[in-house]
Design an enzyme around this catalytic site. Structure first.
Site, PDB file in Angstrom:
ATOM      1  N   SER A   1      56.310  31.918 -16.644  1.00 26.63           N
ATOM      2  CA  SER A   1      56.348  33.325 -16.237  1.00 26.63           C
ATOM      3  C   SER A   1      55.073  34.029 -16.674  1.00 26.63           C
ATOM      4  O   SER A   1      54.473  33.676 -17.706  1.00 26.63           O
ATOM      5  CB  SER A   1      57.559  33.980 -16.918  1.00 26.63           C
ATOM      6  OG  SER A   1      57.471  35.362 -16.841  1.00 26.63           O
TER       7      SER A   1
ATOM      8  N   TYR B   1      62.964  35.985 -24.842  1.00 19.44           N
ATOM      9  CA  TYR B   1      62.877  35.250 -23.575  1.00 19.44           C
ATOM     10  C   TYR B   1      61.435  34.805 -23.325  1.00 19.44           C
ATOM     11  O   TYR B   1      61.172  33.643 -23.005  1.00 19.44           O
ATOM     12  CB  TYR B   1      63.374  36.130 -22.415  1.00 19.44           C
ATOM     13  CG  TYR B   1      62.976  35.598 -21.055  1.00 19.44           C
ATOM     14  CD1 TYR B   1      63.580  34.460 -20.531  1.00 19.44           C
ATOM     15  CD2 TYR B   1      61.956  36.204 -20.316  1.00 19.44           C
ATOM     16  CE1 TYR B   1      63.193  33.948 -19.304  1.00 19.44           C
ATOM     17  CE2 TYR B   1      61.566  35.702 -19.085  1.00 19.44           C
ATOM     18  CZ  TYR B   1      62.181  34.568 -18.579  1.00 19.44           C
ATOM     19  OH  TYR B   1      61.791  34.061 -17.369  1.00 19.44           O
TER      20      TYR B   1
ATOM     21  N   LYS C   1      59.483  30.838 -23.007  1.00 19.93           N
ATOM     22  CA  LYS C   1      58.575  30.316 -21.970  1.00 19.93           C
ATOM     23  C   LYS C   1      57.267  29.857 -22.617  1.00 19.93           C
ATOM     24  O   LYS C   1      56.722  28.803 -22.298  1.00 19.93           O
ATOM     25  CB  LYS C   1      58.293  31.395 -20.911  1.00 19.93           C
ATOM     26  CG  LYS C   1      59.513  31.768 -20.096  1.00 19.93           C
ATOM     27  CD  LYS C   1      59.982  30.600 -19.257  1.00 19.93           C
ATOM     28  CE  LYS C   1      61.306  30.824 -18.585  1.00 19.93           C
ATOM     29  NZ  LYS C   1      61.886  29.638 -17.989  1.00 19.93           N
TER      30      LYS C   1
HETATM   31  P1  NAD Z   1      68.816  32.133 -12.124  1.00 18.26           P
HETATM   32  O1  NAD Z   1      69.575  32.624 -13.310  1.00 18.26           O
HETATM   33  O2  NAD Z   1      69.229  32.589 -10.785  1.00 18.26           O
HETATM   34  O3  NAD Z   1      68.767  30.531 -12.133  1.00 18.26           O
HETATM   35  C1  NAD Z   1      68.808  29.783 -13.330  1.00 18.26           C
HETATM   36  C2  NAD Z   1      69.915  28.743 -13.159  1.00 18.26           C
HETATM   37  O4  NAD Z   1      69.976  27.945 -14.343  1.00 18.26           O
HETATM   38  C3  NAD Z   1      71.281  29.362 -12.951  1.00 18.26           C
HETATM   39  O5  NAD Z   1      71.886  28.768 -11.809  1.00 18.26           O
HETATM   40  C4  NAD Z   1      72.057  29.012 -14.224  1.00 18.26           C
HETATM   41  O6  NAD Z   1      73.432  28.828 -13.969  1.00 18.26           O
HETATM   42  C5  NAD Z   1      71.357  27.734 -14.652  1.00 18.26           C
HETATM   43  N1  NAD Z   1      71.416  27.449 -16.100  1.00 18.26           N
HETATM   44  C6  NAD Z   1      71.144  28.294 -17.119  1.00 18.26           C
HETATM   45  N2  NAD Z   1      71.298  27.650 -18.286  1.00 18.26           N
HETATM   46  C7  NAD Z   1      71.657  26.367 -18.003  1.00 18.26           C
HETATM   47  C8  NAD Z   1      71.949  25.225 -18.791  1.00 18.26           C
HETATM   48  N3  NAD Z   1      71.934  25.269 -20.118  1.00 18.26           N
HETATM   49  N4  NAD Z   1      72.278  24.080 -18.158  1.00 18.26           N
HETATM   50  C9  NAD Z   1      72.313  24.020 -16.794  1.00 18.26           C
HETATM   51  N5  NAD Z   1      72.062  25.074 -16.008  1.00 18.26           N
HETATM   52  C10 NAD Z   1      71.730  26.236 -16.604  1.00 18.26           C
HETATM   53  O7  NAD Z   1      67.270  32.503 -12.385  1.00 18.26           O
HETATM   54  P2  NAD Z   1      66.024  32.391 -11.404  1.00 18.26           P
HETATM   55  O8  NAD Z   1      65.524  33.760 -11.144  1.00 18.26           O
HETATM   56  O9  NAD Z   1      66.305  31.472 -10.290  1.00 18.26           O
HETATM   57  O10 NAD Z   1      64.977  31.723 -12.406  1.00 18.26           O
HETATM   58  C11 NAD Z   1      64.745  30.331 -12.432  1.00 18.26           C
HETATM   59  C12 NAD Z   1      63.736  30.035 -13.529  1.00 18.26           C
HETATM   60  O11 NAD Z   1      62.542  30.788 -13.294  1.00 18.26           O
HETATM   61  C13 NAD Z   1      64.229  30.445 -14.925  1.00 18.26           C
HETATM   62  O12 NAD Z   1      63.799  29.481 -15.851  1.00 18.26           O
HETATM   63  C14 NAD Z   1      63.521  31.762 -15.154  1.00 18.26           C
HETATM   64  O13 NAD Z   1      63.337  32.021 -16.519  1.00 18.26           O
HETATM   65  C15 NAD Z   1      62.197  31.546 -14.447  1.00 18.26           C
HETATM   66  N6  NAD Z   1      61.537  32.787 -14.024  1.00 18.26           N
HETATM   67  C16 NAD Z   1      62.227  33.699 -13.264  1.00 18.26           C
HETATM   68  C17 NAD Z   1      61.605  34.892 -12.907  1.00 18.26           C
HETATM   69  C18 NAD Z   1      62.355  35.941 -12.113  1.00 18.26           C
HETATM   70  O14 NAD Z   1      61.921  37.105 -12.113  1.00 18.26           O
HETATM   71  N7  NAD Z   1      63.433  35.604 -11.408  1.00 18.26           N
HETATM   72  C19 NAD Z   1      60.274  35.157 -13.287  1.00 18.26           C
HETATM   73  C20 NAD Z   1      59.600  34.193 -14.026  1.00 18.26           C
HETATM   74  C21 NAD Z   1      60.242  33.001 -14.391  1.00 18.26           C
HETATM   75  N1  UFG Z   2      61.729  49.342 -12.858  1.00 20.74           N
HETATM   76  C1  UFG Z   2      62.267  50.590 -12.632  1.00 20.74           C
HETATM   77  N2  UFG Z   2      63.615  50.693 -12.534  1.00 20.74           N
HETATM   78  C2  UFG Z   2      64.456  49.636 -12.648  1.00 20.74           C
HETATM   79  C3  UFG Z   2      63.899  48.359 -12.874  1.00 20.74           C
HETATM   80  C4  UFG Z   2      62.534  48.255 -12.987  1.00 20.74           C
HETATM   81  O1  UFG Z   2      61.538  51.572 -12.529  1.00 20.74           O
HETATM   82  O2  UFG Z   2      65.682  49.808 -12.567  1.00 20.74           O
HETATM   83  C5  UFG Z   2      60.256  49.193 -12.916  1.00 20.74           C
HETATM   84  C6  UFG Z   2      59.740  48.645 -14.225  1.00 20.74           C
HETATM   85  O3  UFG Z   2      59.521  49.682 -15.153  1.00 20.74           O
HETATM   86  C7  UFG Z   2      58.457  47.937 -13.778  1.00 20.74           C
HETATM   87  C8  UFG Z   2      58.801  47.439 -12.375  1.00 20.74           C
HETATM   88  O4  UFG Z   2      59.903  48.241 -11.931  1.00 20.74           O
HETATM   89  O5  UFG Z   2      57.406  48.861 -13.676  1.00 20.74           O
HETATM   90  C9  UFG Z   2      59.211  45.972 -12.321  1.00 20.74           C
HETATM   91  O6  UFG Z   2      60.259  45.750 -13.243  1.00 20.74           O
HETATM   92  P1  UFG Z   2      61.161  44.412 -13.238  1.00 20.74           P
HETATM   93  O7  UFG Z   2      62.164  44.563 -14.317  1.00 20.74           O
HETATM   94  O8  UFG Z   2      61.638  44.145 -11.858  1.00 20.74           O
HETATM   95  O9  UFG Z   2      60.101  43.285 -13.575  1.00 20.74           O
HETATM   96  P2  UFG Z   2      59.145  43.084 -14.845  1.00 20.74           P
HETATM   97  O10 UFG Z   2      57.734  43.074 -14.344  1.00 20.74           O
HETATM   98  O11 UFG Z   2      59.467  44.022 -15.925  1.00 20.74           O
HETATM   99  O12 UFG Z   2      59.562  41.643 -15.357  1.00 20.74           O
HETATM  100  C10 UFG Z   2      59.895  40.560 -14.496  1.00 20.74           C
HETATM  101  C11 UFG Z   2      60.903  39.666 -15.208  1.00 20.74           C
HETATM  102  C12 UFG Z   2      60.257  39.075 -16.427  1.00 20.74           C
HETATM  103  C13 UFG Z   2      59.016  38.324 -16.014  1.00 20.74           C
HETATM  104  C14 UFG Z   2      58.076  39.244 -15.272  1.00 20.74           C
HETATM  105  C15 UFG Z   2      56.889  38.481 -14.772  1.00 20.74           C
HETATM  106  O13 UFG Z   2      62.040  40.419 -15.587  1.00 20.74           O
HETATM  107  O14 UFG Z   2      61.132  38.157 -17.010  1.00 20.74           O
HETATM  108  O15 UFG Z   2      58.755  39.835 -14.164  1.00 20.74           O
HETATM  109  O16 UFG Z   2      57.308  37.371 -14.062  1.00 20.74           O
HETATM  110  F1  UFG Z   2      58.388  37.894 -17.115  1.00 20.74           F
END
Ligand code: NAD
Ligand code: UFG
Length: 336
Positions: free
Chosen positions: A124, A149, A153
């Site tokens: 991330s 969190y 990562k």
């Molecule tokens: P998500 O929660 O939709 O998917 C994660 C999946 O992992 C879920 O289906 C959950 O049930 C499963 N899981 C969690 N713990 C587990 C375990 N111990 N054993 C088996 N399964 C398990 O999240 P996502 O948005 O699809 O994210 C996928 C990956 O990408 C995550 O590692 C997340 O940290 C990373 N990531 C997500 C974002 C974002 O904004 N969505 C940004 C950067 C990185």
């Molecule tokens: N925001 C609002 N209102 C809300 C939610 C968010 O104004 O209800 C704003 C935040 O202040 C920020 C922007 O929208 O300016 C984006 O916020 P998000 O929470 O959607 O995303 P972030 O950039 O804070 O973080 C996300 C994931 C992190 C990840 C990061 C980069 O939550 O885990 O993107 O991948 F690390």
């Protein structure tokens, strides 16, 4: 290739599996379903016309993972499984370290025992901490994370890098995602958060569908053109295709490779809201709130390295992201 996908029932995993199957790969999922639903996998099967085995195995359960790999020898693993809520990680740090770090260590040891030494890891932009400047390139130093969190990562990247240094036969691709939003254009799969969404787009779609009264915008006094925070939103289908390209790097024995996956374009909260309204003809009422702790004003990627080395580039724009997020939400107001 045959790919073990951990967390494959989740938001990014399910979209990635669609693209993997389209590219001719076969897939097995392990997911404990703690933040997802098995119907997501059924929908993936519907989109692809392919059956996808789903094992309800936790990545911390060696015996269960071993059974899956005994039955389905894999060439590579794409490791999505993990907990991902920033706020929850502050209140439950040990659960986050256990799930994301112990889980990753356990997965590595089972993979090694099955001679699977190719892994793509979901990292991330959070590992940059508070970036000094945007666009952020991969050679910007990793920073001080603002929550547990983020540290999981940061640490998992280090663990995987050390693993390759000790045994260069491992190929490791670390993908640093920026802000994934959007959904598959079919409207069959999409983001399905539990409870009150933390992230901006699912909150907007829940306001649009009438589940929440209004959006709370966290701060309009940042040093940005309209005062609201700027991020690099990326369509989840583009992100998914980045994983297919990363598998090609693995085939070329890439060693440890690290890529930003973003569009390279910053978009403010208000711009995203206005675009969502214009594209979808819905009104999103909002109120301005104080800044949210830990937020940075601006964070967007330089995705040039992924384009140069993987031949990958995001294709969708903000309009398509808004269209597809809404298409998913309005067709599935209660999620799966
Ligand atoms: P998500 O929660 O939709 O998917 C994660 C999946 O992992 C879920 O289906 C959950 O049930 C499963 N899981 C969690 N713990 C587990 C375990 N111990 N054993 C088996 N399964 C398990 O999240 P996502 O948005 O699809 O994210 C996928 C990956 O990408 C995550 O590692 C997340 O940290 C990373 N990531 C997500 C974002 C974002 O904004 N969505 C940004 C950067 C990185
Ligand atoms: N925001 C609002 N209102 C809300 C939610 C968010 O104004 O209800 C704003 C935040 O202040 C920020 C922007 O929208 O300016 C984006 O916020 P998000 O929470 O959607 O995303 P972030 O950039 O804070 O973080 C996300 C994931 C992190 C990840 C990061 C980069 O939550 O885990 O993107 O991948 F690390």
């Amino acid at each position: 290739m045959k790919i073990l996908v951990t967390g494959g029932a989740g938001y990014i995993g399910s979209h990635t599996i669609v693209e993997l199957i389209k590219a001719g790969h076969s897939v097995i999922i392990t997911d404990n379903l703690c933040n997802s639903h098995k119907n997501a996998v059924a929908r993936v099967e519907q989109i692809t016309g392919t059956s996808v085995p789903l094992y309800a195995a936790d990545i911390r359960d060696s015996a269960a993972l071993s059974r899956v790999l005994d039955e389905h020898p894999a060439d590579a693993c794409i490791h999505f499984a993990g907990l991902k809520s920033v706020g929850e990680s502050n209140s439950h740090p040990c659960e986050y370290y256990d799930n994301n770090i112990s889980g990753t260590l356990n997965l590595i040891s089972v993979l090694r025992a099955h001679n699977v030494k190719n892994i793509i890891f979901s990292s991330s932009a959070t590992v940059y901490g508070i970036p000094e400047k945007s666009p952020v390139t991969e050679d910007c130093p990793k920073g001080i994370c603002t929550n547990p969190y983020g540290w999981t990562k940061w640490m998992a990247e280090q663990i995987l890098t050390d693993l390759h240094n000790a045994d260069p036969s491992w190929n490791i691709v670390l993908l640093r995602y920026f802000n994934p939003i959007g959904a598959h254009p079919s409207g069959l799969i999409g983001e399905n958060p539990n409870g009150i969404p933390n992230n901006l787009m699912p909150y907007i779609t829940q306001v649009a569908v009438g589940k929440r009264e209004c959006l709370h915008i966290f701060g309009n006094d940042y040093d940005t053109p309209d005062g609201t925070g700027v991020r690099d939103y990326i369509h989840v289908v583009d992100l998914a295709r980045g994983h297919v390209k990363a598998l090609e790097a693995i085939k070329r024995n890439c060693g440890v490779a690290l890529y930003n996956l973003g569009t390279g374009k910053g978009c403010s909260v208000l711009e995203l809201v206005k675009t969502f309204e214009a594209v979808n003809h819905v009104h999103i009422p909002y109120v301005i709130e104080p800044r949210r702790a830990g937020d940075v004003a601006v964070c967007y990627s330089d995705p040039g390295k992924a384009e140069r080395e993987l031949g990958w580039k995001a294709e969708y724009g903000i309009e398509e992201m808004c269209r597809d997020s809404w298409n998913w939400q309005k067709n599935n107001p209660q999620g799966y």
